[in-house]
Scaffold this motif. Structure first.
Motif, mmCIF file in Angstrom:
data_model
loop_
_atom_site.group_PDB
_atom_site.id
_atom_site.type_symbol
_atom_site.label_atom_id
_atom_site.label_comp_id
_atom_site.label_asym_id
_atom_site.label_seq_id
_atom_site.Cartn_x
_atom_site.Cartn_y
_atom_site.Cartn_z
ATOM 1 N N LYS A 278 -49.968 1.092 -13.686
ATOM 2 C CA LYS A 278 -50.422 2.129 -12.746
ATOM 3 C C LYS A 278 -49.842 1.905 -11.355
ATOM 4 N N LYS A 279 -49.674 0.652 -10.954
ATOM 5 C CA LYS A 279 -49.092 0.336 -9.645
ATOM 6 C C LYS A 279 -47.693 0.939 -9.508
ATOM 7 N N TYR A 280 -46.990 1.056 -10.620
ATOM 8 C CA TYR A 280 -45.625 1.581 -10.619
ATOM 9 C C TYR A 280 -45.562 3.050 -11.028
ATOM 10 N N LEU B 69 -35.705 2.982 -22.389
ATOM 11 C CA LEU B 69 -36.649 3.233 -21.316
ATOM 12 C C LEU B 69 -36.424 4.614 -20.710
ATOM 13 N N THR B 70 -37.437 5.092 -20.002
ATOM 14 C CA THR B 70 -37.294 6.365 -19.292
ATOM 15 C C THR B 70 -36.521 6.138 -18.000
ATOM 16 N N GLU B 71 -36.034 7.211 -17.434
ATOM 17 C CA GLU B 71 -35.339 7.134 -16.143
ATOM 18 C C GLU B 71 -36.254 6.511 -15.094
ATOM 19 N N ALA B 72 -37.544 6.833 -15.140
ATOM 20 C CA ALA B 72 -38.493 6.290 -14.169
ATOM 21 C C ALA B 72 -38.590 4.766 -14.272
ATOM 22 N N MET B 73 -38.628 4.243 -15.482
ATOM 23 C CA MET B 73 -38.702 2.792 -15.652
ATOM 24 C C MET B 73 -37.402 2.127 -15.202
ATOM 25 N N TYR B 74 -36.265 2.721 -15.552
ATOM 26 C CA TYR B 74 -34.991 2.166 -15.096
ATOM 27 C C TYR B 74 -34.927 2.160 -13.562
ATOM 28 N N LYS B 75 -35.497 3.175 -12.936
ATOM 29 C CA LYS B 75 -35.500 3.249 -11.476
ATOM 30 C C LYS B 75 -36.339 2.109 -10.882
ATOM 31 N N VAL B 76 -37.504 1.859 -11.455
ATOM 32 C CA VAL B 76 -38.361 0.769 -10.986
ATOM 33 C C VAL B 76 -37.645 -0.568 -11.135
ATOM 34 N N LEU B 77 -37.060 -0.804 -12.305
ATOM 35 C CA LEU B 77 -36.358 -2.064 -12.539
ATOM 36 C C LEU B 77 -35.155 -2.203 -11.608
ATOM 37 N N SER B 78 -34.406 -1.122 -11.422
ATOM 38 C CA SER B 78 -33.249 -1.156 -10.530
ATOM 39 C C SER B 78 -33.647 -1.529 -9.107
ATOM 40 N N ARG B 79 -34.743 -0.969 -8.644
ATOM 41 C CA ARG B 79 -35.217 -1.308 -7.292
ATOM 42 C C ARG B 79 -35.548 -2.791 -7.187
ATOM 43 N N ASP C 257 -33.334 -10.703 -13.617
ATOM 44 C CA ASP C 257 -34.438 -11.250 -14.408
ATOM 45 C C ASP C 257 -35.237 -10.118 -15.058
ATOM 46 N N TYR C 258 -34.673 -9.591 -16.114
ATOM 47 C CA TYR C 258 -35.270 -8.461 -16.830
ATOM 48 C C TYR C 258 -36.652 -8.818 -17.361
ATOM 49 N N TRP C 259 -36.809 -10.052 -17.854
ATOM 50 C CA TRP C 259 -38.091 -10.481 -18.435
ATOM 51 C C TRP C 259 -39.216 -10.342 -17.414
ATOM 52 N N ASN C 260 -39.052 -10.968 -16.263
ATOM 53 C CA ASN C 260 -40.127 -10.956 -15.265
ATOM 54 C C ASN C 260 -40.317 -9.587 -14.635
ATOM 55 N N ALA C 261 -39.251 -8.847 -14.414
ATOM 56 C CA ALA C 261 -39.382 -7.507 -13.847
ATOM 57 C C ALA C 261 -40.182 -6.608 -14.792
ATOM 58 N N TYR C 262 -39.806 -6.586 -16.041
ATOM 59 C CA TYR C 262 -40.494 -5.754 -17.042
ATOM 60 C C TYR C 262 -41.944 -6.213 -17.196
ATOM 61 N N SER C 263 -42.150 -7.521 -17.204
ATOM 62 C CA SER C 263 -43.507 -8.066 -17.349
ATOM 63 C C SER C 263 -44.394 -7.655 -16.181
ATOM 64 N N MET C 264 -43.841 -7.653 -14.965
ATOM 65 C CA MET C 264 -44.619 -7.216 -13.799
ATOM 66 C C MET C 264 -45.120 -5.792 -13.980
ATOM 67 N N VAL C 265 -44.265 -4.935 -14.488
ATOM 68 C CA VAL C 265 -44.655 -3.543 -14.712
ATOM 69 C C VAL C 265 -45.713 -3.467 -15.812
ATOM 70 N N MET C 266 -45.525 -4.214 -16.887
ATOM 71 C CA MET C 266 -46.470 -4.155 -18.002
ATOM 72 C C MET C 266 -47.850 -4.690 -17.613
#
Length: 180
Positions: free
Chosen positions: A90-92, A139-149, A77-86
């Motif tokens: 700062k939490k991420y 995306l940056t490696e950091a964002m891909y890492k957050v989404l992957s987790r 669920d890329y939509w909700n994962a990305y939205s959570m970060v957006m």
């Protein structure tokens, strides 16, 4: 539909992903007037299109799961994962949710259509892990890492399979014999 073709050929495990809110990319934000924004801060019209696509795609995945009960189809669920970060960057660990890290333009997005990352006048900021977006599109490696987790932990992925005649679902990281 290519997924259906693969499943008809006997594929038993498939991972598919939805779309992120594409209106949150610096490319989109730099090209669309600021009066077209949503609650995430991204381009409302583009995010609405991405969201509509996501809803239709999720329905298609549900249908495929019914038509091919022997297959495990995992939806990311890329939509909700990305939205959570957006909603809480700062939490991420992100300082800049909308600025590109490899810059060729200036604020507010560090994006210039005719002078992109890799051109002679572009340079990367020293701390890319503080940025969600690399150069306006990727995306940056950091964002891909957050989404992957999120995907690997099951918090933003779901699977359905059939074990010994019993329908089993994995939603939010745990397996259950009840589908919701």
């Amino acid at each position: 539909m290519k997924l259906q073709t693969l499943l008809k050929k006997g594929v038993k495990n498939i991972v598919v992903q939805g779309l992120p809110p594409t209106g949150c990319l610096p490319l989109a934000m730099a090209l669309v007037p600021v009066d077209d924004r949503d609650d995430l801060g991204g381009v409302k019209t583009l995010n609405n299109q991405s969201y509509t696509h996501t809803v239709v795609y999720q329905k298609t995945v549900q249908d495929l799961r019914k038509w091919f009960p022997d297959a495990v189809i995992t939806y990311l669920d890329y939509w909700n994962a990305y939205s959570m970060v957006m909603k809480n960057p700062k939490k991420y660990g992100f300082k800049e949710p909308f600025m590109a890290c490899c810059v060729s333009g200036g604020p507010p997005y560090n994006f210039e259509v005719f002078s992109t990352c890799g051109s002679s006048d572009a340079s990367a900021y020293p701390n890319p892990s503080q940025y969600i977006n690399w150069e306006g599109v990727h995306l940056t490696e950091a964002m891909y890492k957050v989404l992957s987790r999120m995907f690997l932990s099951g918090t933003q992925s779901s699977s359905i399979c059939f074990l010994e005649g019993q329908e089993t679902a994995r939603v939010n990281g745990s397996w259950s014999n009840k589908l919701q």
